[in-house]
Design a protein around this motif. Sequence first.
Motif, short mmCIF file in Angstrom:
data_model
loop_
_atom_site.label_atom_id
_atom_site.label_comp_id
_atom_site.label_asym_id
_atom_site.label_seq_id
_atom_site.Cartn_x
_atom_site.Cartn_y
_atom_site.Cartn_z
N TYR A 76 -20.95 2.96 -17.07
CA TYR A 76 -22.07 3.71 -16.50
C TYR A 76 -23.34 3.14 -17.09
O TYR A 76 -23.85 3.58 -18.11
CB TYR A 76 -21.97 5.21 -16.75
N THR A 77 -23.83 2.10 -16.41
CA THR A 77 -24.99 1.36 -16.88
C THR A 77 -25.86 0.99 -15.68
O THR A 77 -25.49 1.25 -14.52
CB THR A 77 -24.57 0.05 -17.59
N GLN A 125 -22.00 1.17 -12.18
CA GLN A 125 -21.93 2.64 -12.07
C GLN A 125 -20.59 3.10 -11.49
O GLN A 125 -20.49 4.11 -10.81
CB GLN A 125 -23.10 3.14 -11.22
N LEU A 165 -19.04 6.70 -11.38
CA LEU A 165 -19.45 7.73 -10.43
C LEU A 165 -18.37 8.03 -9.40
O LEU A 165 -18.40 9.07 -8.72
CB LEU A 165 -20.72 7.28 -9.69
N ALA A 205 -28.47 5.70 -18.76
CA ALA A 205 -27.18 6.20 -19.21
C ALA A 205 -27.30 7.62 -19.78
O ALA A 205 -26.44 8.47 -19.53
CB ALA A 205 -26.59 5.26 -20.26
N HIS A 217 -27.48 11.01 -17.14
CA HIS A 217 -26.44 11.68 -16.36
C HIS A 217 -26.11 13.02 -16.99
O HIS A 217 -25.97 13.12 -18.21
CB HIS A 217 -25.18 10.83 -16.26
N LEU A 265 -29.75 0.49 -7.68
CA LEU A 265 -28.97 1.60 -8.20
C LEU A 265 -28.17 2.18 -7.05
O LEU A 265 -28.64 2.19 -5.90
CB LEU A 265 -29.87 2.71 -8.77
N ARG A 266 -27.00 2.69 -7.33
CA ARG A 266 -26.20 3.34 -6.30
C ARG A 266 -26.94 4.57 -5.78
O ARG A 266 -27.61 5.30 -6.53
CB ARG A 266 -24.83 3.76 -6.85
N ALA A 325 -26.19 7.87 -7.62
CA ALA A 325 -26.44 7.97 -9.05
C ALA A 325 -27.49 9.04 -9.31
O ALA A 325 -28.59 8.98 -8.73
CB ALA A 325 -26.93 6.64 -9.61
#
Length: 333
Positions: A198-199, A203, A206, A277, A280, A321-322, A325
């Motif tokens: 998770y960076t 990711q 997720l 990080a 979250h 980024l996703r 996220a």
Amino acid sequence: MNPVRLGRSGVFVSALGFGSAAIGNLYRAVDEETAFDAVRAAWDAGVRYFDTAPHYGLGLAERRLGRVLAELGRDEAVVSTKVGRLLVPTPNPRGRRDDAGFDVPADHERHWDFSADGVRRSLESSLRRLGTDHVDVVLLHDPDDHWNQAVEEAYPALHELRHQGVIGAIGVGMNQVRMLERFVVETDVDAVMLAGRYTLLDQSALEGMLPACRRRDVSVLAAGVFNGGLLAVDDPPADAMYDYATAPEEIRARARRIAEVAQRYRVSLPQAALAFAAGHPAVAGVVVGARSGEEITRDAALLARGVPGELWRELRERGLLRADAPLPGSAAQ
């Protein structure tokens, strides 16, 4: 550094944790005073959570960490160590060096052992090296190829030690998400230490693991947030490391693109890596390795700085980024 509870346990960790692999001579030797200064600098920066393992330098990290914490105030610190690798004296070391990435003499060998007896023996040995009568958190360490024994023998042993009050919290530490998710769903762990998944660059947690942690009230200790070093500097060099190997050019190029966006908001790449990080909602703390006082002092200062919400939105819009996220801070709305 406001403390955060691990799951439903009575153990609280600081927002930044000190990972001790580097002071166990990971990749290259660190002299003793430099290693001690790194722990002291972490303490001065407000860090009160310290993670270690027998694997790190064949016990060297545990010995060094324990010595400094005895000086600083062991009862004020939260310490985690790991089980799964028993250290057994090498019959004839003959000047050999460790072949698992640590610059130490090969005077011991690592034997995989996730039996209940192995857990107890490993923990007893760790207590001796740490010079303490207790640790707060115990994690199963890399049980990737040992699921059956880990879940049928090691986990029940840790569960019983927690029930007896010998340890405060239990969990699992790994570099993968699928088996961690199984531990979260199928056992009663308090926390998982998730390394590198998770960076800003990966990711994958997720996809199931992090949502499972939220549902089950299991805390995440986010480790490897720099992905082995690639995200630790603003301009990753050609030989930058990514997950224990030289970073592929496409990964390095992605890191540079993220850095370019961050710089427009006056945010460094490592600052963004730490903040992402930590942002979250399942993450209780971020654990970073440091081989010097300067490194951990820098990371503590970076984590304390605010990051504009617009940065996260732009990274998402640019596909860096996703889309699923959670965005740290106010941007998460």
